[in-house]
Structure formats: C-alpha cells, structure tokens
Write a protein that holds these residues in place. Structure first.
Motif, mmCIF file in Angstrom:
data_model
loop_
_atom_site.group_PDB
_atom_site.id
_atom_site.type_symbol
_atom_site.label_atom_id
_atom_site.label_comp_id
_atom_site.label_asym_id
_atom_site.label_seq_id
_atom_site.Cartn_x
_atom_site.Cartn_y
_atom_site.Cartn_z
ATOM 1 N N LEU A 138 0.636 -1.357 0.083
ATOM 2 C CA LEU A 138 0.140 -0.033 -0.156
ATOM 3 C C LEU A 138 1.042 1.809 0.621
ATOM 4 N N ASN A 140 0.232 5.155 0.967
ATOM 5 C CA ASN A 140 -0.389 5.455 1.750
ATOM 6 C C ASN A 140 -0.223 6.769 1.869
ATOM 7 N N ALA A 141 -0.373 7.779 1.302
ATOM 8 C CA ALA A 141 0.354 9.317 1.824
ATOM 9 C C ALA A 141 -0.811 10.133 1.815
ATOM 10 N N GLU A 157 -1.427 -1.209 -4.119
ATOM 11 C CA GLU A 157 -2.903 -0.156 -3.283
ATOM 12 C C GLU A 157 -2.600 1.144 -3.053
ATOM 13 N N ILE A 158 -3.282 1.667 -3.728
ATOM 14 C CA ILE A 158 -3.166 3.674 -3.852
ATOM 15 C C ILE A 158 -3.821 4.239 -3.011
ATOM 16 N N GLY A 159 -3.869 4.575 -1.190
ATOM 17 C CA GLY A 159 -4.848 5.401 -0.415
ATOM 18 C C GLY A 159 -4.037 6.995 0.180
ATOM 19 N N CYS A 160 -5.058 7.902 -0.830
ATOM 20 C CA CYS A 160 -4.352 9.113 0.158
ATOM 21 C C CYS A 160 -5.819 10.402 -0.025
ATOM 22 N N GLU A 194 -6.778 5.040 -4.192
ATOM 23 C CA GLU A 194 -8.615 5.730 -3.231
ATOM 24 C C GLU A 194 -8.206 6.712 -2.990
ATOM 25 N N TYR B 20 -11.339 9.638 1.668
ATOM 26 C CA TYR B 20 -10.429 8.754 2.341
ATOM 27 C C TYR B 20 -9.586 9.189 2.916
ATOM 28 N N TYR B 24 -7.621 7.351 5.547
ATOM 29 C CA TYR B 24 -5.854 7.039 4.980
ATOM 30 C C TYR B 24 -4.803 6.998 6.468
ATOM 31 N N ARG B 28 -2.147 5.967 9.242
ATOM 32 C CA ARG B 28 -1.062 6.014 8.903
ATOM 33 C C ARG B 28 -0.407 6.255 10.238
#
Lengths: 244, 208
Positions: A138, A140-141, A157-160, A194, B20, B24, B28
């Motif tokens: 993932l 995540n940023a 996956e990308i979540g941001c 996302e 979202y 996220y 984190r």
C-alpha cells in the motif's frame, strides 16, 4: 582507519570497523561497518556497507551503499544506488538514482528521482516520484505526485488525500534513457486507487474511488466510483462509471 | 470475543461522513489498527471491511477529540502498548482517577507504594469505577484486584475481559483472554463485564 577521541569514525581507502555510537562516520573509498551504528552524521563517498541498523540525524550515500538492517534517519539522501534490506523510518528520504528497500518506508517526505523498488508498504505525508517505482503493498500518503518517464511504475494499492499522475513534460535525458534499457512503457499500474482528489494520466487500474476524479489520456480503468465531480478527457478508457 | 458484524469501507465513509484522505491519514497515524482492515474479495474485486462496532466508535472518538489533541497524542491513547507512566498515590487521588477511600483500600491490599505503574493505576481505576457504581462492595474488591493481577501475569499486555458474576448474593469474578466464549450456571447473574482495552483508552484520556 582512524577512530578519534571525540568519537568520529573515518575509513579512507579500504577498511572495516565495528559499529557503535559515533559523532561522524565517514567512508571514503570502500568500507564496511560490522553491527549497528548510530551517529549524528553518516557519509559514504564510494562504496560502503553496514551489516546492522543505521541510526543517524543526517545520512548521505554518494556512490553505493548497503544496509543489512533498518535505517532510522531524520534526513537520508541517496545519490547513486543503495540497497536497504530492512525498512526506513524518518523525516525525509530523497533518492537520485536507484534504491531497493526490503521492508516498510515510514518517512514524512519521500522524494524519488530515478527508480525505486520497495517490498513493503509506504507511509508518508508527501510522496513524489520522478521516474519509476515498484511497490507491492500500500502506498499511503497525504499528497502523491507522480511524473512518469519511460518505465512502468507499480503499486498494489494507493490511498491518499490527493494524487496527481502525469506524463513528464521535460525532454530527452541521457541518464533517464539509460535506466529504461529500451523498454518504453510510461504507465502507472495499480489494483485500486482511493483518494479525495484524483488526477490520472497513463494509469491502468482496476478500481478508482474518490470524491473528485479526473482521468486523462492513456488511462485504462475498469471501475470508477465518484462522489463529487467526475471528468473524462482525452482517450481514457473506462468500463464502468458510478456516482455514489 | 466480540461478535462484531462487519461494515464495508464505502458504507463506513458514508455513515461517518469522512473522506478517503482522513481514513488513510488515521491509518498512517495508527489511530485505526491495521488488523481492522479486513480484505475480502467481492464481485467488484477487492473490498475492505471493518469490524463495525469497533470502527464506528473509534471514529466517533477521533472526530470528537481531534480539535484539541494532536493526532500523534491521540495515537498514543489508542495504542495498546502500556505507557511508561508512573504516578504517586497522592497524584492519582488529586487527579480524580481514584477516590481517597478506594486508594486506601488498594494500598491495604497491595501494601504502601510510592509510585504506581500504569497497570496498577488501571487496576485501581477499575476498582474505583465498580465501587462508585455500587456494583461491588469494598470486601469484594479484593478478589477483583487479585483477578486483575493474575490476569496481567497470565495474559501479559494483551487485552482481556473481566466478568463479574453473582450467585445467591455471592460475588465472584474471572478474566478471559479473547477470543473465547463462556457458558454460565443459570443461577449465576452477570453483573458486569470489563474490557481492559477500553478501560486503558479511557484512562489514558484522563491522564493526558
């Protein structure tokens, strides 16, 4: 090799030294440090190896470096190539060249120029890539900026909060064309993306979910789910679009 | 132990009205534990689900608190790791964590100590809560303290649940490390159930 009273470690030429706590560690030439090392400043000019963990305020590798353990660094800069078998933690990571990281990256600000291969997840406030990256987990940023050049970039996956993926606008660069080895495929591939605000070019994904979504040229996406605004431009191919 | 139904990510965002980006960010920062993100394949491909009750109450707490506490402090509150926190008995009473009488009783049982570590404070806090609510009497508190201490040794830092039962007026209690199910004598009545992880959160918030 020379260890001074104030706790500096310096390897000039070819040598090895034990780990421990130092003020400044400097390898000029080829050097190996056995065990864990912690220091205020860490420099490799040439080629260096740390067989344990590296903890430092300010780390810089010019040339090539290998760390068998984890890196915990406020600032970590890699010019050239580096292999980190563990993970990286810290405030900033900046890479010009190539890096391979065996575990998780948990760094506030990540900046990659060149290529990066990361086996674990990435957690960051800002993540910027100019070049290519490959990560299986993932990404995540809060803010992700990806400029695509010649090679494929990939994330599981990308979540941001915000993501911007675009084709790089700069012209031909010799260095970058060396990295590509003749394979021209500037896309970003991901299973799911996302985020709140999403702008994509040349992106291949199964699912893209978000609030505001713009998909531009070169995108191939199976399913888009959006809440706010949605816009499709250029030759983007989207199989299913759903407003939620 | 908790028989939690699950909620999809999509429904979660809609019910709680978060984005979202927020979800996220909280992930984190460790405000929402990794284990709560449950991957499942569905007809659209991968979907993420959460334990419904736990995630909803956690998000409610984050939303209520985030204005006056930084996210990093908040992460500490939710972290299951016990704090390196020590307080003197006087401080504990002064901060209204435990009443004077209960503190005295705690000391009668455990002996006089200058400082209490987090686990000790938590035991005293649980005792105080139950006595204040009238669930148990002072004498019965002793057996509770014993169970809390034994449970701590047996389960380490892992979250556990303590069950309080009464049969024909006689009090008893026992600790369970989840997941586990219990089955009781029909004549026994459960008078209370304490989730140590929830108590830990509650207590840490009091101590910030």
């Amino acid at each position: 090799m020379n260890t001074t009273a104030n706790g500096d470690l310096k390897i000039d030429g070819n040598g090895s030294a034990p780990g421990g706590a130092y003020d400044t560690v400097r390898i000029n030439g080829t050097g190996k440090i056995t065990g864990n090392v912690s220091c205020r400043m860490f420099r490799i000019n040439g080629s260096g190896t740390v067989t344990g963990d590296l903890t430092t305020d300010d780390g810089k590798i010019n040339g090539s470096g290998t760390v068998d353990g984890n890196i915990d660094a406020k600032k970590c800069k890699i010019n050239g190539s580096a292999q980190i078998k563990g993970g990286i933690k810290g405030d900033s990571l900046s890479v010009s060249g190539s890096v391979a990281i065996g575990q998780t990256v948990d760094v506030l600000h990540v900046k990659l120029e060149g290529s990066a291969k990361i086996s674990g997840d990435v957690k960051a406030e800002t993540f910027q890539s100019d070049g290519s990256f490959e990560l299986n987990g993932l990404l995540n940023a809060d803010e992700i900026t990806v400029a695509l050049y010649h090679l494929k970039s990939k994330a599981g996956e990308i979540g941001c909060g915000k993501i911007n993926v675009s084709m790089a606008t700069t012209g031909f660069s010799i260095l970058r064309s060396i990295f590509t080895l003749g394979q021209y495929n500037p896309i970003l591939e991901a299973d799911t993306i996302e985020g709140d605000d999403i702008y994509l070019e040349n992106t291949v994904a199964k699912i893209v979910r978000g609030n505001n979504i713009i998909v531009g040229r070169g995108c191939v996406i199976d399913l888009i789910e959006y809440k706010g605004n949605y816009q499709k431009t250029g030759d983007a191919k989207v199989q299913v679009e759903k407003k939620i | 132990m908790e028989n939690d139904e699950q909620i999809s990510k999509k429904d979660l965002l809609e019910i709680t009205n978060i984005s979202y980006g927020q979800l996220y960010r909280w992930k984190r920062k460790g405000l929402i534990p990794e284990e709560w993100f449950i991957r499942k394949s569905s007809y659209t491909g991968q979907e993420t689900f959460f334990p419904r009750n736990r995630v909803l109450s956690r998000i409610e707490k984050i939303k209520n608190m985030k204005e006056d506490i930084s996210l990093d402090d908040l992460a500490d509150v939710f972290s299951p790791v016990q704090d390196e926190l020590h307080l003197s008995p006087e401080d504990i009473v002064k901060r209204n964590i435990v009443s004077h009488d209960v503190m005295k009783m705690y000391q009668n049982y455990h002996g006089n100590t200058d400082v209490l570590d987090f686990n000790a404070i938590r035991s005293a806090y649980i005792l105080n809560k139950l006595i204040a609510a009238g669930d148990i009497g002072l004498e019965e508190g002793k057996s509770l303290l014993e169970v809390l201490q034994e449970g701590m040794i047996l389960f380490g830092g892992e979250p556990s649940e303590v069950f309080l039962v009464r049969k024909l007026g006689i009090f008893s209690c026992f600790a369970v490390s989840p997941p586990g199910r219990i089955c009781m004598d029909k004549g026994a009545r459960m008078i209370g159930r304490i989730n140590t992880a929830a108590i830990t959160e509650e207590l840490k918030l009091k101590m910030i």
